[in-house]
Design an enzyme around this catalytic site. Structure first.
Site, PDB file in Angstrom:
ATOM      1  CB  CYS A  45      -0.914   0.013   1.220  1.00 30.38           C
ATOM      2  SG  CYS A  45      -2.002  -1.421   1.314  1.00 30.38           S
TER       3      CYS A  45
HETATM    4  C1  BEZ Z   1       0.573  -4.675   1.869  1.00 34.97           C
HETATM    5  O1  BEZ Z   1       0.202  -3.542   1.560  1.00 34.97           O
HETATM    6  O2  BEZ Z   1       1.748  -5.011   1.808  1.00 34.97           O
HETATM    7  C2  BEZ Z   1      -0.438  -5.703   2.275  1.00 34.97           C
HETATM    8  C3  BEZ Z   1      -1.551  -5.313   2.998  1.00 34.97           C
HETATM    9  C4  BEZ Z   1      -2.473  -6.288   3.390  1.00 34.97           C
HETATM   10  C5  BEZ Z   1      -2.279  -7.612   3.051  1.00 34.97           C
HETATM   11  C6  BEZ Z   1      -1.163  -7.981   2.298  1.00 34.97           C
HETATM   12  C7  BEZ Z   1      -0.238  -7.012   1.909  1.00 34.97           C
END
Ligand code: BEZ
Length: 210
Positions: A45
């Protein structure tokens, strides 16, 4: 209920990192990319929101406003904003909606219970100036989105709105396009000049200037 292409994007009022907004009033005649992310302070994210900030000039050039959402509270978004700037190289320059009561996420069907928990998946809604939903994408939490593709589809939508053409497989801006089946070859030649007929239903023309 699922939001389908051609639907009016539901309006809402929400708290964001840039104050309380009314969605339709906020976008006011612009295109919008409205996208959800699963959680603040997570790696994928952070790269996605950093890339969106870095691409602001590209979105501006196309008349597009970006807005993100997750179910994290406002204090979390505000704390995380610095990391987005550090990682992406550009300060956060678009609002993030705080949706801890999941009101907007549920309105847009961004929470998919089969995907692990009650956070949002990676949804994208591209919404036109008349507030119609023109494109949707849904990615799983583990896979970051390709923001070059988001710009590419905005280019394709804006081109096909402006001229009676469609974009073929793997189209990139500047590539040739397909003449609309609704247009006769004679009319297409009058409008576009060059038209190559490969099949009666597949006619190419160079990228029109719009
Ligand atoms: C991420 O942004 O890395 C992420 C967020 C939730 C689940 C898996 C990855």
């Amino acid at each position: 209920m699922a939001i389908r292409l051609g639907d009016v994007a539901p309006d809402f009022t929400a708290e964001t990192t840039e104050g309380v907004i009314d969605f339709h009033q906020w976008k006011a005649g612009s295109w919008a990319v409205f996208f959800s992310h699963p959680a603040d302070y997570t790696p994928v994210c952070t790269t996605e929101l950093g890339r969106t900030s870095a691409l602001q000039a590209e979105f501006d050039r196309r008349g597009v406003k970006c807005i993100a959402i997750s179910v994290d509270p406002l204090e979390s978004h505000l704390g995380w904003a610095g990391d987005i700037g550090d990682v992406g190289g550009t300060d956060l320059n678009f609002p993030i909606i705080a949706d801890p009561d999941k009101k907007v996420s549920e309105l847009y069907d961004m929470i998919h219970p089969g995907e692990g928990d009650t956070s949002t998946v990676r949804s994208v809604f591209i919404i036109d100036p008349s507030n119609k939903v023109r494109l949707t994408l849904t990615y799983p939490k583990s896979v970051g989105r390709n923001f070059d593709e988001i710009l590419r589809v905005i280019d394709a939508l804006q081109l096909t709105d402006a001229a009676p053409v469609s974009t073929p497989v793997d189209w990139r801006p500047g590539d040739r396009v397909i003449v609309s089946p609704m247009m006769s070859t004679e009319d297409a030649k009058a409008r576009f000049g060059e038209v190559e007929e490969v099949k009666s239903y597949l006619r190419w023309t160079p990228a029109p200037k719009v």
